[in-house]
Enzyme design. Structure first.
Site, PDB file in Angstrom:
ATOM      1  CG  HIS A  19      -0.383   0.291   2.516  1.00 46.75           C
ATOM      2  ND1 HIS A  19      -0.102  -0.690   3.450  1.00 46.75           N
ATOM      3  CD2 HIS A  19      -0.031   1.473   3.113  1.00 46.75           C
ATOM      4  CE1 HIS A  19       0.384  -0.128   4.545  1.00 46.75           C
ATOM      5  NE2 HIS A  19       0.445   1.179   4.369  1.00 46.75           N
TER       6      HIS A  19
ATOM      7  CG  ASP B 128       0.102  -3.958   2.779  1.00 45.12           C
ATOM      8  OD1 ASP B 128       0.529  -3.462   1.727  1.00 45.12           O
ATOM      9  OD2 ASP B 128      -0.234  -3.292   3.781  1.00 45.12           O
TER      10      ASP B 128
ATOM     11  CB  SER C 242       3.106   1.493   6.241  1.00 44.14           C
ATOM     12  OG  SER C 242       1.934   1.686   6.991  1.00 44.14           O
TER      13      SER C 242
END
Length: 258
Positions: free
Chosen positions: A100, A130, A205
């Site tokens: 992402h 992901d 992230s």
């Protein structure tokens, strides 16, 4: 009188000789006995050899782990201003991050801890897990972070590195507070996650989750709860074969990229 004196002298000499002999006998006999294994041990117990050494665990000081790891953790910037994190996976300049973070683009800007800027090319990305890999030619030859191929357990100390809210080189600490967590955050499906108590935020992230004693990568920080300090990290051992496949054979066509 002389006869008694002579007898006393002879007895004294005999006693002295016996004492000297006994001392040497006890010294030699007991020193050998001291080297023998104890008979107090239960039958069948294994007695280590005299030259056997204990196995040493390769643990490090937390500050040393952080200083070493920060050189291999990067900030990822996109043209639209969004940011994420990543870390060096091999000596080919490949960076592991979340899908992402780099979704819909072919190239991104990579910023190292010493503020060097490089262009990175996405060479692998999943549409349901992901995970993504970005190749940075300018980082070829750099020593990567080490990967730990063991499942982490609840209670183990961890370090989360990245750039939350754009704050470079941020480190948070905590423990593995849960395992085998499953989440659905469209379009990605998260399975068998680590739940962590180390605070993470947007920008974290794709950053590494490190084992707190060895500094080895055990996970990829991927999501955070809106309530409390609960984060989630993908165990690296679960996705390593996919990552290696992209490194060996980069994707030609990326999903969502013209």
């Amino acid at each position: 009188m002389n006869k008694r004196w002579l007898i006393s002298l002879l007895i004294t000499l005999v006693l002295v000789c016996v004492g000297i002999f006994g001392a040497f006998f006890i010294k030699g006999h007991m020193s050998n006995k001291l080297d023998e294994p104890s008979t107090i041990l239960a039958e069948g117990s294994v007695v280590p050899e005299k030259n056997e050494t204990a196995v040493e665990v390769d643990t490090k000081e937390v500050k040393d782990i952080i200083q070493d790891a920060q050189k291999k953790v990067v900030k990822i910037e996109l043209e639209n201003g969004s940011i994420g994190s990543g870390f060096l996976y091999n000596d080919m300049g490949d960076i592991i991050t979340n899908a992402h973070v780099v979704s819909g683009v072919k190239e991104v800007t990579i910023i190292t801890s010493d503020e060097q800027r490089f262009t990175g090319t996405v060479i692998g990305i999943s549409t349901d897990i992901d995970i993504a890999v970005v190749r940075v030619d300018g980082l070829r030859g750099m020593e990567p972070l080490k990967i730990r191929m063991e499942k982490a357990e609840i209670g183990e100390e961890i370090l989360a590195l990245g750039s939350p809210l754009g704050l470079d080189n941020t480190v948070t600490t905590g423990i593995i507070s849960g395992v085998n967590r499953d989440l659905e955050i469209e379009p990605y499906s998260y399975k068998d996650l680590y739940q962590i108590s180390a605070p993470i935020a947007p920008g974290n992230s794709g950053g590494p989750l490190l084992h707190g004693k060895t500094g080895e990568v055990i996970g990829i920080n991927s999501a955070a709860s809106d309530v409390g300090t609960i984060g989630f990290s993908i165990p690296i051992m679960n996705v390593l074969s996919m990552i290696k496949g992209w490194s060996d054979t980069p994707m030609v066509d990326l999903p969502g990229v013209d």
